[in-house]
Design an enzyme around this catalytic site. Structure first.
Site, PDB file in Angstrom:
ATOM      1  N   LYS A  22       0.844  -1.205   0.000  1.00  0.00           N
ATOM      2  CA  LYS A  22       0.000   0.000   0.000  1.00  0.00           C
ATOM      3  C   LYS A  22       0.876   1.250   0.000  1.00  0.00           C
ATOM      4  O   LYS A  22       0.722   2.127  -0.858  1.00  0.00           O
ATOM      5  CB  LYS A  22      -0.909   0.017   1.243  1.00  0.00           C
ATOM      6  CG  LYS A  22      -1.575   1.364   1.475  1.00  0.00           C
ATOM      7  CD  LYS A  22      -2.434   1.379   2.718  1.00  0.00           C
ATOM      8  CE  LYS A  22      -1.715   1.708   3.998  1.00  0.00           C
ATOM      9  NZ  LYS A  22      -1.473   3.140   4.263  1.00  0.00           N
ATOM     10  N   ASN A  23       1.786   1.327   0.962  1.00  0.00           N
ATOM     11  CA  ASN A  23       2.579   2.554   1.086  1.00  0.00           C
ATOM     12  C   ASN A  23       3.622   2.688  -0.023  1.00  0.00           C
ATOM     13  O   ASN A  23       4.154   3.775  -0.245  1.00  0.00           O
ATOM     14  CB  ASN A  23       3.239   2.631   2.461  1.00  0.00           C
ATOM     15  CG  ASN A  23       2.213   2.870   3.553  1.00  0.00           C
ATOM     16  OD1 ASN A  23       1.056   3.169   3.262  1.00  0.00           O
ATOM     17  ND2 ASN A  23       2.611   2.727   4.801  1.00  0.00           N
ATOM     18  N   ARG A  92      -4.226  10.681   4.251  1.00  0.00           N
ATOM     19  CA  ARG A  92      -3.221  11.747   4.305  1.00  0.00           C
ATOM     20  C   ARG A  92      -2.196  11.672   3.183  1.00  0.00           C
ATOM     21  O   ARG A  92      -1.587  12.668   2.819  1.00  0.00           O
ATOM     22  CB  ARG A  92      -2.520  11.715   5.656  1.00  0.00           C
ATOM     23  CG  ARG A  92      -3.467  12.000   6.797  1.00  0.00           C
ATOM     24  CD  ARG A  92      -2.722  12.039   8.098  1.00  0.00           C
ATOM     25  NE  ARG A  92      -1.641  12.990   8.021  1.00  0.00           N
ATOM     26  CZ  ARG A  92      -1.744  14.281   8.302  1.00  0.00           C
ATOM     27  NH1 ARG A  92      -2.901  14.762   8.710  1.00  0.00           N
ATOM     28  NH2 ARG A  92      -0.717  15.089   8.194  1.00  0.00           N
ATOM     29  N   CYS A 116      -5.613  13.199  12.806  1.00  0.00           N
ATOM     30  CA  CYS A 116      -5.452  11.776  12.542  1.00  0.00           C
ATOM     31  C   CYS A 116      -5.402  11.032  13.865  1.00  0.00           C
ATOM     32  O   CYS A 116      -4.838  11.534  14.830  1.00  0.00           O
ATOM     33  CB  CYS A 116      -4.152  11.598  11.769  1.00  0.00           C
ATOM     34  SG  CYS A 116      -3.799   9.930  11.329  1.00  0.00           S
ATOM     35  N   ARG A 121       0.114  15.077  12.619  1.00  0.00           N
ATOM     36  CA  ARG A 121       0.894  14.704  11.422  1.00  0.00           C
ATOM     37  C   ARG A 121       1.098  15.944  10.547  1.00  0.00           C
ATOM     38  O   ARG A 121       0.389  16.138   9.556  1.00  0.00           O
ATOM     39  CB  ARG A 121       0.206  13.567  10.671  1.00  0.00           C
ATOM     40  CG  ARG A 121       0.223  12.286  11.487  1.00  0.00           C
ATOM     41  CD  ARG A 121      -0.407  11.142  10.766  1.00  0.00           C
ATOM     42  NE  ARG A 121       0.422  10.620   9.690  1.00  0.00           N
ATOM     43  CZ  ARG A 121       0.030   9.669   8.861  1.00  0.00           C
ATOM     44  NH1 ARG A 121      -1.169   9.154   8.975  1.00  0.00           N
ATOM     45  NH2 ARG A 121       0.827   9.248   7.899  1.00  0.00           N
ATOM     46  N   ASP A 307       4.617   1.140  12.020  1.00  0.00           N
ATOM     47  CA  ASP A 307       3.437   0.470  11.462  1.00  0.00           C
ATOM     48  C   ASP A 307       3.281  -0.981  11.929  1.00  0.00           C
ATOM     49  O   ASP A 307       2.288  -1.634  11.599  1.00  0.00           O
ATOM     50  CB  ASP A 307       3.469   0.519   9.923  1.00  0.00           C
ATOM     51  CG  ASP A 307       3.240   1.929   9.396  1.00  0.00           C
ATOM     52  OD1 ASP A 307       2.797   2.789  10.177  1.00  0.00           O
ATOM     53  OD2 ASP A 307       3.501   2.165   8.198  1.00  0.00           O
ATOM     54  N   ILE A 329       8.206   7.637  16.618  1.00  0.00           N
ATOM     55  CA  ILE A 329       7.763   8.311  15.393  1.00  0.00           C
ATOM     56  C   ILE A 329       6.468   9.080  15.671  1.00  0.00           C
ATOM     57  O   ILE A 329       6.352  10.258  15.358  1.00  0.00           O
ATOM     58  CB  ILE A 329       7.526   7.293  14.248  1.00  0.00           C
ATOM     59  CG1 ILE A 329       8.737   6.367  14.081  1.00  0.00           C
ATOM     60  CG2 ILE A 329       7.184   8.019  12.936  1.00  0.00           C
ATOM     61  CD1 ILE A 329       9.985   6.997  13.555  1.00  0.00           C
ATOM     62  N   ARG A 399      -8.594  -0.248   4.628  1.00  0.00           N
ATOM     63  CA  ARG A 399      -7.725   0.736   3.975  1.00  0.00           C
ATOM     64  C   ARG A 399      -6.358   0.127   3.673  1.00  0.00           C
ATOM     65  O   ARG A 399      -5.664   0.600   2.775  1.00  0.00           O
ATOM     66  CB  ARG A 399      -7.532   1.963   4.878  1.00  0.00           C
ATOM     67  CG  ARG A 399      -8.771   2.798   5.048  1.00  0.00           C
ATOM     68  CD  ARG A 399      -8.458   4.051   5.837  1.00  0.00           C
ATOM     69  NE  ARG A 399      -7.234   4.653   5.327  1.00  0.00           N
ATOM     70  CZ  ARG A 399      -6.372   5.353   6.058  1.00  0.00           C
ATOM     71  NH1 ARG A 399      -6.607   5.562   7.326  1.00  0.00           N
ATOM     72  NH2 ARG A 399      -5.283   5.858   5.526  1.00  0.00           N
TER      73      ARG A 399
HETATM   74  N1  EPU Z   1       6.765  14.896  10.253  1.00  0.00           N
HETATM   75  C1  EPU Z   1       6.995  16.230  10.483  1.00  0.00           C
HETATM   76  N2  EPU Z   1       6.790  17.107   9.450  1.00  0.00           N
HETATM   77  C2  EPU Z   1       6.381  16.695   8.219  1.00  0.00           C
HETATM   78  C3  EPU Z   1       6.144  15.332   7.994  1.00  0.00           C
HETATM   79  C4  EPU Z   1       6.351  14.446   9.039  1.00  0.00           C
HETATM   80  O1  EPU Z   1       7.391  16.625  11.576  1.00  0.00           O
HETATM   81  O2  EPU Z   1       6.212  17.540   7.333  1.00  0.00           O
HETATM   82  C5  EPU Z   1       6.977  13.935  11.360  1.00  0.00           C
HETATM   83  C6  EPU Z   1       5.739  13.108  11.658  1.00  0.00           C
HETATM   84  O3  EPU Z   1       4.859  13.783  12.528  1.00  0.00           O
HETATM   85  C7  EPU Z   1       6.331  11.864  12.270  1.00  0.00           C
HETATM   86  C8  EPU Z   1       7.629  11.699  11.485  1.00  0.00           C
HETATM   87  O4  EPU Z   1       7.913  12.976  10.922  1.00  0.00           O
HETATM   88  O5  EPU Z   1       6.647  12.088  13.614  1.00  0.00           O
HETATM   89  C9  EPU Z   1       7.576  10.674  10.378  1.00  0.00           C
HETATM   90  O6  EPU Z   1       6.415  10.866   9.569  1.00  0.00           O
HETATM   91  P1  EPU Z   1       6.433  10.577   8.020  1.00  0.00           P
HETATM   92  O7  EPU Z   1       6.319  11.871   7.285  1.00  0.00           O
HETATM   93  O8  EPU Z   1       7.595   9.698   7.679  1.00  0.00           O
HETATM   94  O9  EPU Z   1       5.075   9.790   7.822  1.00  0.00           O
HETATM   95  P2  EPU Z   1       4.268   9.753   6.469  1.00  0.00           P
HETATM   96  O10 EPU Z   1       5.232   9.767   5.363  1.00  0.00           O
HETATM   97  O11 EPU Z   1       3.183  10.750   6.494  1.00  0.00           O
HETATM   98  C10 EPU Z   1       4.299   7.171   6.115  1.00  0.00           C
HETATM   99  C11 EPU Z   1       3.306   6.044   6.070  1.00  0.00           C
HETATM  100  C12 EPU Z   1       2.762   5.790   7.466  1.00  0.00           C
HETATM  101  C13 EPU Z   1       3.931   5.457   8.379  1.00  0.00           C
HETATM  102  C14 EPU Z   1       4.956   6.590   8.362  1.00  0.00           C
HETATM  103  C15 EPU Z   1       6.196   6.321   9.168  1.00  0.00           C
HETATM  104  C16 EPU Z   1       2.337   6.192   3.866  1.00  0.00           C
HETATM  105  C17 EPU Z   1       1.142   6.429   3.048  1.00  0.00           C
HETATM  106  N3  EPU Z   1       2.207   6.374   5.174  1.00  0.00           N
HETATM  107  O12 EPU Z   1       3.582   8.316   6.567  1.00  0.00           O
HETATM  108  O13 EPU Z   1       1.936   4.641   7.328  1.00  0.00           O
HETATM  109  O14 EPU Z   1       3.468   5.259   9.687  1.00  0.00           O
HETATM  110  O15 EPU Z   1       5.365   6.840   6.992  1.00  0.00           O
HETATM  111  O16 EPU Z   1       6.854   5.194   8.684  1.00  0.00           O
HETATM  112  O17 EPU Z   1       3.380   5.830   3.359  1.00  0.00           O
HETATM  113  C18 EPU Z   1       0.138   3.226   7.819  1.00  0.00           C
HETATM  114  O18 EPU Z   1       0.367   2.622   6.760  1.00  0.00           O
HETATM  115  O19 EPU Z   1      -0.641   2.765   8.701  1.00  0.00           O
HETATM  116  C19 EPU Z   1       0.785   4.497   8.076  1.00  0.00           C
HETATM  117  C20 EPU Z   1       0.323   5.376   8.952  1.00  0.00           C
END
Ligand code: EPU
Length: 424
Positions: A22-23, A92, A116, A121, A307, A329, A399
């Site tokens: 998915k991701n 998101r 969320c 996030r 995750d 995280i 999802r």
């Molecule tokens: N963060 C910031 N600023 C930003 C973006 C992120 O401070 O602009 C922080 C977040 O709050 C968090 C950390 O950085 O503390 C890491 O977040 P990240 O941006 O890596 O998360 P994401 O890219 O939005 C993806 C996965 C999530 C998974 C996270 C961490 C997808 C679609 N989602 O989210 O997956 O938990 O990486 O590995 O790829 C799930 O599949 O259940 C899921 C939530």
């Protein structure tokens, strides 16, 4: 709303096959917005989040043809530049439309994702990266509007207070594909999903180097072709079934996975006393009779993934003694604690740490799924709870897991979905 009804106590055994990631698929679907020629994606998991993304792409005038797990996508140069709240609020990852849309059409108007269940996030890193590439960013009425005649390559430090951002890195990589010159992303996420995106962009004809390391280099190009790409297996789905096997096996073979993507889980389970056999593209797991408690933290890749935190917590409920999980995280990603406690677990949250008193007998109850991975954790705990557990609000599960109840049932679990005819 549909619910899952699970009678605990059956040992799992047999083979379960992992679907496409998915991701991994989500950023790649948004990256198709860059391509001037048709793109074919294979092994796309049939999930609600994928359907939401296809609807967003459709709203941006992409033509998407679906044939099982194969999607064929053609995106014209001109078209709408708006990803509406109605769709973005469901997922998101939609924020990943910003980078490619801006790069392709010079403008992107994307609803700001809302709150969320797993905590705050923010998207500041995404916006910081796009601004560094020369985009003008405005925020109004809940939407982010980014404009740029032509983005310009530069060096960007993209790490934040919680480390690197997976989708932030993806967004900037995609925007950089059409920027003038070279973009260096420092503090890039190293997750396998970033490597998959880079492989796809390379297939589209964009030179990308360093994916999988903290420094990613993207060389902007003037035109971008099409590609035929197969989405890699879902490491989190694979990890979830490996943990299911440890909790309730039997003898379970998880096939069509990349064990190299799950090194941290393999290490942790081995330390907990779980017997595993690692193949080239499979992991075999035997149900453990005695589970050692453990002290772990979630971390960016190659550390233990957030995750899989909730699912591992379900296993730790079976350990002989007190285990600790520290969530580094998403410090608030603990909505499942109260629900696991409803099943009889003894877990206490202390700041970003969960203290799990293992060995308490679990007994079936009604529980509520709060987010995708929390739902999976409740299902795993229900497999070993005495009596019947009803897991409500399983739309979260849909999802991210393809046919979870069918896959578990094929392994011998007593699990069925009750459909809500009212559709509420
Ligand atoms: N963060 C910031 N600023 C930003 C973006 C992120 O401070 O602009 C922080 C977040 O709050 C968090 C950390 O950085 O503390 C890491 O977040 P990240 O941006 O890596 O998360 P994401 O890219 O939005 C993806 C996965 C999530 C998974 C996270 C961490 C997808 C679609 N989602 O989210 O997956 O938990 O990486 O590995 O790829 C799930 O599949 O259940 C899921 C939530």
């Amino acid at each position: 709303m549909d619910k899952l009804v699970i009678r605990g106590g059956n040992a799992l055994s047999g083979t379960v096959t992992v679907d496409g990631s998915k991701n991994g698929a989500l950023p790649i679907l948004f990256a198709t917005l860059l391509a001037e020629e048709p793109v074919t994606l294979r092994n796309v998991p049939r999930l609600v989040d994928i359907r939401t993304t296809v609807r967003i792409l459709g709203g941006l005038e992409a033509e998407v043809q679906e044939d099982g797990d194969k999607l064929s996508i053609t995106t014209p140069n001109e078209g709408s530049v708006t990803a509406p709240y109605e769709l973005v609020r469901r997922m998101r990852a939609s924020v990943c439309s910003l980078g490619p849309l801006l790069a392709r059409r010079g403008r992107a108007i994307v609803s700001r994702p809302g709150g969320c269940a797993i905590g705050d996030r923010p998207i500041d890193l995404h916006l910081k990266g796009l601004a560094a590439l020369g985009a003008e960013i405005r925020s109004r009425q809940g939407y982010i509007e980014a404009t740029a005649k032509r983005l310009r390559g530069t060096t960007i430090f993209l790490s934040g207070p919680f480390g690197s951002s997976v989708l932030g890195t993806a967004n900037i990589m995609m925007a950089a594909c059409r920027a003038e010159g070279v973009t260096m992303i420092e503090g890039a996420a190293c997750e396998p999903e970033i490597v998959g995106l880079a492989d796809f962009l390379i297939k589209l004809g964009v030179p990308v180097e360093g994916a999988g390391t903290p420094t990613v280099r993207v060389e902007g190009v003037d035109s971008i072709g099409g590609a035929d790409y197969t989405i890699p297996p879902d490491r989190i789905e694979a990890g979830t079934y490996v943990i299911a096997g440890a909790i309730a096996g039997g003898d379970v073979l998880v096939e069509n996975c990349v064990p190299g993507h799950l090194r941290s889980l393999i290490d942790i389970l081995t330390r907990m006393g779980v017997r595993l056999e690692i193949g080239d593209s499979s992991i075999r797991v035997w149900g453990a009779t005695k589970i050692e408690p453990i002290d772990i933290a979630t971390l960016p890749y190659p550390g233990f993934p957030t995750d899989l935190q909730a699912q591992l917590m379900a296993l730790m409920c079976r350990a002989d003694g007190i285990g600790l999980i520290t969530e580094k995280i998403y410090p608030d990603r603990y909505m499942h604690i109260a629900e696991l406690n409803r099943l009889g677990a003894r877990i206490r949250k202390e700041g970003p740490t969960a203290i799990i008193h293992g060995g308490q007998p679990l007994s079936g109850a009604d529980v509520m799924a709060s987010d995708l991975r929390a739902s999976a954790s409740l299902v795993l705990a229900a497999l070993i709870a005495d009596g019947i557990t009803e897991v409500h609000r399983i739309y979260h599960l849909d999802r991210g897991y393809v046919n979870m109840e069918r896959k578990l049932s094929a392994l011998g679990a007593d699990i069925r979905r009750e459909y809500d005819e009212t559709g509420v």
